[in-house]
Design a protein around this motif. Structure first.
Motif, PDB file in Angstrom:
ATOM      1  N   SER A  25       2.086 -33.489  34.900  1.00  0.00           N
ATOM      2  CA  SER A  25       1.166 -34.624  34.855  1.00  0.00           C
ATOM      3  C   SER A  25       1.398 -35.403  33.562  1.00  0.00           C
ATOM      4  O   SER A  25       0.734 -35.159  32.552  1.00  0.00           O
ATOM      5  N   GLU A  65       0.613 -38.419  32.587  1.00  0.00           N
ATOM      6  CA  GLU A  65      -0.544 -39.170  32.089  1.00  0.00           C
ATOM      7  C   GLU A  65      -1.524 -38.245  31.375  1.00  0.00           C
ATOM      8  O   GLU A  65      -2.026 -38.552  30.290  1.00  0.00           O
ATOM      9  N   LEU A  66      -1.818 -37.100  31.986  1.00  0.00           N
ATOM     10  CA  LEU A  66      -2.749 -36.145  31.382  1.00  0.00           C
ATOM     11  C   LEU A  66      -2.163 -35.591  30.086  1.00  0.00           C
ATOM     12  O   LEU A  66      -2.869 -35.452  29.083  1.00  0.00           O
ATOM     13  N   SER A  67      -0.884 -35.288  30.091  1.00  0.00           N
ATOM     14  CA  SER A  67      -0.238 -34.760  28.891  1.00  0.00           C
ATOM     15  C   SER A  67      -0.331 -35.750  27.729  1.00  0.00           C
ATOM     16  O   SER A  67      -0.646 -35.376  26.599  1.00  0.00           O
ATOM     17  N   THR A 118      -9.274 -30.106  35.344  1.00  0.00           N
ATOM     18  CA  THR A 118      -8.010 -30.765  35.669  1.00  0.00           C
ATOM     19  C   THR A 118      -6.837 -29.981  35.108  1.00  0.00           C
ATOM     20  O   THR A 118      -5.825 -29.763  35.788  1.00  0.00           O
ATOM     21  N   VAL A 134      -3.635 -27.895  36.928  1.00  0.00           N
ATOM     22  CA  VAL A 134      -2.224 -28.050  36.570  1.00  0.00           C
ATOM     23  C   VAL A 134      -1.598 -26.686  36.290  1.00  0.00           C
ATOM     24  O   VAL A 134      -0.488 -26.381  36.748  1.00  0.00           O
TER      25      VAL A 134
END
Length: 239
Positions: free
Chosen positions: A6, A8-10, A58, A62
């Motif tokens: 991910s 964007e999340l990272s 979230t 992951v």
């Protein structure tokens, strides 16, 4: 691994968040390791145990999406995941717990006399621009209250008030040491590790429950700084 699954999340976690919503443990070899010329020797067939906690749903999703065969680069080592365990029946230190279950379990305990914290990896706090490697109760429970408020959890805590209340907690006994953990050849962090037992029997019942709740939370959140880099790993017992 987070960036691969991910991006964007990272990017948000690593660039925008000061306190990371996950912790990692030191890598523990499943077999006995040998040292030669001051360096540990890693063989191609060796296995390691690595505990990762997620304080955000979230990120938990992951992590659970990782599959056997996933390659991870750790320093100069290329490691391959062979198994992902999230069930306490597979490993005693794994499992998924809803925050409301944690709160209910701690509030259901009428009285707690002692809490013992086992710091499995060095714990340190920041005092101005220096590391502060001393397990003062107000630093321990203040750190945990800060972490609690930074997570999407119910029940906002008054950190300043909790720190003040924690000052009255008396240490019963301890066995431990200071230790420098090198995160890189040029960067060392001074911390403490070992077992430290605290007497909370003189606290009001509701305060005992709150201290116990935060101590139980430490198993997932760690204590102090740099818990996303292996520091502050904590286990507890109480009576």
């Amino acid at each position: 691994a987070l960036r691969e699954l991910s991006p964007e999340l990272s990017s948000y976690v690593h660039d925008e968040m000061n306190s990371k919503p996950f912790t990692v443990s030191m890598m523990k070899p499943c077999q006995k390791m040998h040292a030669a010329r001051g360096a540990w020797q890693v063989r191609p067939d060796m296995e390691f145990y690595w505990r990762v906690t997620a304080l955000d749903e979230t990120i938990l999703r992951v992590l659970l999406a990782l599959r056997p065969g996933h390659l991870m680069q750790v320093g100069r080592l290329s490691l391959q995941i062979t198994k992902v365990m999230a069930n306490p029946e597979e490993h005693a230190e794994s499992g998924i717990l809803d925050e409301n279950e944690l709160i209910a379990a701690c509030l259901g305990i009428p009285q707690v006399q002692e809490i013992e914290l086992h710091f499995c990896s060095p714990v340190t706090f920041r005092f101005f621009d220096r590391d502060y490697p001393v397990p003062l109760p107000e630093y321990i429970w203040g750190s945990l209250a800060d972490k609690w408020n930074q997570c999407p959890l119910p029940m906002e805590l008054d950190v300043a008030e909790l720190r003040e209340q924690a000052r009255s907690i008396i240490p019963l006994f301890w066995e431990g040491r200071t230790r420098t953990m090198y995160l890189s050849p040029q960067r060392g962090v001074m911390g403490f590790e070992g077992r430290f037992c605290y007497d909370i029997s003189q606290q009001p019942p509701e305060q005992q429950q709150l201290f116990l709740l935060l101590a139980q939370f430490s198993v997932f959140a760690g204590v102090g700084r740099l818990t996303a880099q292996g520091l502050g790993q904590t286990r507890i017992s109480y009576k």
